[in-house]
Design an enzyme around this catalytic site. Sequence first.
Site, short mmCIF file in Angstrom:
data_model
loop_
_atom_site.label_atom_id
_atom_site.label_comp_id
_atom_site.label_asym_id
_atom_site.label_seq_id
_atom_site.Cartn_x
_atom_site.Cartn_y
_atom_site.Cartn_z
CB CYS A 82 -15.66 68.02 37.64
SG CYS A 82 -14.86 68.98 36.36
CG ASP A 225 -21.47 96.17 38.54
OD1 ASP A 225 -21.90 96.88 37.61
OD2 ASP A 225 -20.82 95.13 38.34
CG ASP A 381 -13.17 96.86 33.49
OD1 ASP A 381 -12.50 96.63 34.51
OD2 ASP A 381 -14.29 96.36 33.28
#
Length: 525
Positions: A82, A225, A381
Site C-alpha cells: 500500500c 457489540d 446512531d
Amino acid sequence: MAEVTVLDYGAGNVRSLKNALERLGWSVREVECADDIDAASVLVFPGVGAFGAAMANLEAMGVVSALKRYLEDPTRPFLGICIGMQVLFEGSSESPGASGLGAMKGTVSRFESSAAFPVPHVGWNGAVGPTELVDDSRYYFVHSFRVEDCEWGVAKTTYGDDSFVSAVERGAQCAVQFHPEKSGAAGLALLDRFLRRGPRAVARNKPAWAPRATRLARRVVCALDVRENDDGDLVVTKGDGYDVRNQDDRRVRNLGKPVDLAARYYDEGGDEIAILNICAFKGEPVSDLPLLEVLRQASRRVFVPLTIGGGIRAYDDGIRTVGALEVAAAYFRAGADKVSIGSDAVYAALDLLNNGDRRQESSIEQIARVYGNQAVVVSIDPKRVWVDDDVDNVGKHVVVRPDGRRCWYQCTVSGGRKAVDLDARDLAVAAERLGAGELMLNCIDCDGKKNGFDLPLLSMIKAAVTIPVIASSGAGTPDHFVNAFKHTDVDAALAAGIFHRREVEIRDVKTALQNAGLPVRITPA
Ligand code: 1PR
C-alpha cells in the site's frame, strides 16, 4: 526459522503483517536502524497512512539512504504494501512537496470520487497481470491514491472508469497496492509465494498482456457489540433497539466470546469484522483499554480488516488527559486496521457547524492526518423523528417513507442514550469534511428487529457523501442484503444478531448476492 525484516515506520499496521508472516512460519525482525536494512535478506515495508507522514518518519528513523541502497539491487527480495508501494515513486499529490524514494518515475495521484465510486477505494477487488504474485482471487484494497501506470507495472485493477497499477515487480522486488496480510487465505498465499521465491534477477522480457476489467465486491461485515456482562466478563452482546438486556431477567445478553466469534466469522467468509465497545471504558489508563487484548488475540486469527470502535476520544484517566490519537494508536498497534468514532464525531460535527473558526482539531482530523482517511470510520446512531407537518422540521432533512409517513433522523450519543439536535445527514456531510474515510450507518429503530435495513435512510446518506457507506441494523434474511445493495448503492452491509444466533449463514448471504448478479468475495468452504 527463516527471517523477514519488517520496516515499521510507526504508523504501519505491523502487528497484522507480523501475525501473517508468523502464521506462514517466518520469524520477524523489526528495523531498528539503517544497518538492519543493509543486513536484511528479505525486506517488507507495510503500509497504512499518508505519504508525507510515511516519508517524514523514514527520514526521522535515518533509513531513507539504506532503503534506496537496498532497492538499487533488483535481486534483493523486497515487498512494499500500500503506502509501501506508493513511496517507491517520486511524489504524491497527497503530500505536495514530499519526495518519495524515486525507485520508479512518476507520481501518485488521488482517485476522482463519485457517489457510484466513492473514495477511498475500499474492499475486495481483483488484480490482473502476468505475474505469479497475483491469481484470480480478490484482494483487500483501502486507499484513496493510485498510480495510473509505471515501468515496473505488472498488474492492474479497475475501479469505475479508472484502471490503476495494483502490483509492480522488478526482479525480486515487488509491491502491491492492496493488503495481502488482510486479504484472507488468498493474501497469505501471495505472501508465501513471495517469501519462497527468494532472490531473482530481472526478467529479460516483459510479457505483453491485456488488462481485464475487475469489479469491486460488495462487502458483508460482521459486527460484535462488546461489553462487560453482569458477571464482569467481556462478552459479545446484542441490542434490540440498543437495549442489550433480556426482557425477562434484565441481564445483559451473552452471545459468546469476542475473539472466538471474530475468528468464526473470518473462517466463514466475513469480509470485515467490526468490534464495538458499547460501554466505552470509564477512564482506564490507555494501556488497560478493555479491547486491546481482544484485538491482539483476534489479529492472530483474523486476516481480514478489523475495525475497533467505542471510546475513541480524548479522556481523563484520573492522572492526565489521554488524547484521541493516543487511544487510536494503541488500537492500531494492537492490530486494528480502522477505528470507528461515534459520539465524538457528533460533537465534532456540531463544533464544525456552529463554530466556523474551530479552536482545535477533532479526533477525526487528528487520526486521519497520521493514519490516513481510510483508517477512520464514523459510526452514526440515528433514530427516526416522525413529523406531521412542516412546522416540526425546520432545517431537517425529512424523508418520505414507502408508507407515506415522514420523518427525519436525529443523531444520538452514548449508545443512543442521549439525543442531540443534529440531523444524521448533516453529521454524515460533516464527517466527510473532517476527513472520515467511511460511514457505518446504524438505525436504532431497526437494530435487532430483523425487518430489513432502513432503505430511505441509506439512500439519503449515500446521496449526500462520496465516501463508502456501510449499511447497519435490521438484517433478518439474505434478501435484506440484496435489497440494500440493489436499492441504495451502499458499499457494504453489516449484521450482528442473525450471525451470532446462526439464523443466517454468511455463505447464504453471499450466495443470494451472487444470484442477484452482485460481485462478492467467495471463499473456499
Ligand atoms: O460513541 O464513539 O463510544 O462508539 C460507541 C459505538 O458502539 C458506536 O459504534 C455505537 O454504534 C455502538 N453502540 C453503542 N451502544 C450500542 C448498543 O447496542 N447499546 N451498538 C451500540 C450499536 C450497532 C451495530 C449493530 C447493528 C446490527 N450497534 O453494531 O450490531 O445495529 O445489529 P442487527 O444486525 O442485529 O440488527 P462511541
